[in-house]
Design a protein around this motif. Structure first.
Motif, PDB file in Angstrom:
ATOM      1  N   UNK A 100      19.283  58.452  22.016  1.00 31.92           N
ATOM      2  CA  UNK A 100      20.676  58.083  22.257  1.00 31.92           C
ATOM      3  C   UNK A 100      20.882  56.978  23.273  1.00 31.92           C
ATOM      4  N   UNK A 101      19.818  56.262  23.608  1.00 29.62           N
ATOM      5  CA  UNK A 101      19.924  55.154  24.559  1.00 29.62           C
ATOM      6  C   UNK A 101      19.921  53.831  23.803  1.00 29.62           C
ATOM      7  N   UNK A 102      20.926  52.999  24.059  1.00 25.94           N
ATOM      8  CA  UNK A 102      20.994  51.668  23.459  1.00 25.94           C
ATOM      9  C   UNK A 102      20.195  50.705  24.334  1.00 25.94           C
ATOM     10  N   UNK A 103      19.328  49.913  23.715  1.00 26.97           N
ATOM     11  CA  UNK A 103      18.556  48.895  24.427  1.00 26.97           C
ATOM     12  C   UNK A 103      19.309  47.578  24.326  1.00 26.97           C
ATOM     13  N   UNK A 104      19.375  46.836  25.444  1.00 24.06           N
ATOM     14  CA  UNK A 104      20.075  45.557  25.429  1.00 24.06           C
ATOM     15  C   UNK A 104      19.516  44.632  26.490  1.00 24.06           C
ATOM     16  N   UNK A 105      19.698  43.337  26.263  1.00 26.29           N
ATOM     17  CA  UNK A 105      19.281  42.315  27.217  1.00 26.29           C
ATOM     18  C   UNK A 105      17.814  42.450  27.608  1.00 26.29           C
ATOM     19  N   UNK A 106      16.960  42.643  26.628  1.00 26.73           N
ATOM     20  CA  UNK A 106      15.542  42.799  26.890  1.00 26.73           C
ATOM     21  C   UNK A 106      14.763  41.534  26.623  1.00 26.73           C
ATOM     22  N   UNK A 107      13.522  41.557  27.080  1.00 29.94           N
ATOM     23  CA  UNK A 107      12.636  40.415  26.907  1.00 29.94           C
ATOM     24  C   UNK A 107      11.206  40.929  26.866  1.00 29.94           C
ATOM     25  N   UNK A 108      10.407  40.366  25.962  1.00 31.65           N
ATOM     26  CA  UNK A 108       9.002  40.743  25.840  1.00 31.65           C
ATOM     27  C   UNK A 108       8.152  39.494  25.957  1.00 31.65           C
ATOM     28  N   UNK A 109       7.186  39.535  26.854  1.00 32.12           N
ATOM     29  CA  UNK A 109       6.203  38.465  26.990  1.00 32.12           C
ATOM     30  C   UNK A 109       4.830  39.081  26.762  1.00 32.12           C
ATOM     31  N   UNK A 110       3.775  38.321  27.009  1.00 37.69           N
ATOM     32  CA  UNK A 110       2.431  38.791  26.680  1.00 37.69           C
ATOM     33  C   UNK A 110       2.052  40.083  27.396  1.00 37.69           C
ATOM     34  N   UNK A 111       2.228  40.178  28.695  1.00 34.13           N
ATOM     35  CA  UNK A 111       1.829  41.352  29.458  1.00 34.13           C
ATOM     36  C   UNK A 111       2.977  41.912  30.292  1.00 34.13           C
ATOM     37  N   UNK A 112       4.206  41.638  29.883  1.00 36.73           N
ATOM     38  CA  UNK A 112       5.369  41.996  30.671  1.00 36.73           C
ATOM     39  C   UNK A 112       6.558  42.175  29.738  1.00 36.73           C
ATOM     40  N   UNK A 113       7.346  43.209  29.953  1.00 35.95           N
ATOM     41  CA  UNK A 113       8.553  43.414  29.156  1.00 35.95           C
ATOM     42  C   UNK A 113       9.557  44.178  30.000  1.00 35.95           C
ATOM     43  N   UNK A 114      10.828  44.014  29.663  1.00 34.42           N
ATOM     44  CA  UNK A 114      11.878  44.761  30.347  1.00 34.42           C
ATOM     45  C   UNK A 114      13.090  44.825  29.435  1.00 34.42           C
ATOM     46  N   UNK A 115      13.922  45.828  29.699  1.00 33.32           N
ATOM     47  CA  UNK A 115      15.152  45.966  28.936  1.00 33.32           C
ATOM     48  C   UNK A 115      16.135  46.827  29.706  1.00 33.32           C
TER      49      UNK A 115
END
Length: 154
Positions: free
Chosen positions: A106-121
C-alpha cells in the motif's frame, strides 16, 4: 541518465542528503538527532553483531527484506525515524524487493532514481510518508545499505 561533471554529482549528493536528513548548518545542538542504538560493523565491513530490534514506532506494514540487520535507529525532530539496515543478496535483489513489496503493502513510490550502485525513492501511504535509500557496500560481498526515513502523515 547522462553523465555529468563529478563536482555537480558531489553537489547533488550533498543536497540530496541534506534534504533527506533535514539537516542544516543553522541547527542548534539541542536539535541534533538522538542515536538510540548502533551496531558496529566488522573490520571487513559486514555487520557481525545481532540485529537491533525494529523500534516500536517503525510502521508495522512497511516491508523490510528478510534477514535485514538493523544497524542503527535514530529519532529526529518532527517525529522522523531513521532506521539503517544491511541486507545481503546484492543490490538488484534489494532494489527489486523495494520496488515490488512496498506497492503491494500500500505504499506509493515516487520521485525515485536508480543508478549503478545507488538508488532512492520517496514513498507514502495514508498514514506514513518517507524515503528509502539503497547503496552497495564496497567491503561486504553482496551487502547493501538500506535506510528508511519515515514520519507519520499529519
Amino acid at each position: 541518465m547522462k553523465p555529468f561533471p563529478p563536482a555537480a554529482a558531489l553537489a547533488g549528493c550533498v543536497l540530496a542528503l541534506a534534504a533527506v536528513t533535514g539537516c542544516s548548518a543553522a541547527s542548534e545542538p539541542s536539535e541534533r538527532p538522538a542515536v538510540e542504538a548502533t551496531a558496529a560493523p566488522a573490520p571487513g565491513g559486514c555487520p557481525t553483531a545481532a540485529s537491533l530490534p525494529l523500534p516500536k514506532d517503525f510502521p508495522a506494514d512497511l516491508p523490510v527484506p528478510e534477514g535485514a540487520v538493523v544497524t542503527s535507529v535514530e529519532h529526529r525532530t518532527g517525529d522522523r525515524l531513521v532506521v539503517s539496515t544491511v541486507v545481503r543478496g546484492g543490490f538488484d535483489s534489494a532494489l527489486t524487493f523495494l520496488q515490488k513489496q512496498l506497492p503491494k503493502a500500500g505504499y506509493a513510490l515516487k520521485e525515485g532514481e536508480v543508478e549503478e550502485d545507488d538508488a532512492e525513492s520517496n514513498f507514502s501511504s495514508r498514514s506514513v510518508e518517507g524515503r528509502w535509500t539503497l547503496r552497495t557496500m564496497p567491503d561486504c560481498a553482496g551487502g547493501v545499505y538500506l535506510t528508511y526515513l519515515t514520519s507519520a502523515v499529519s
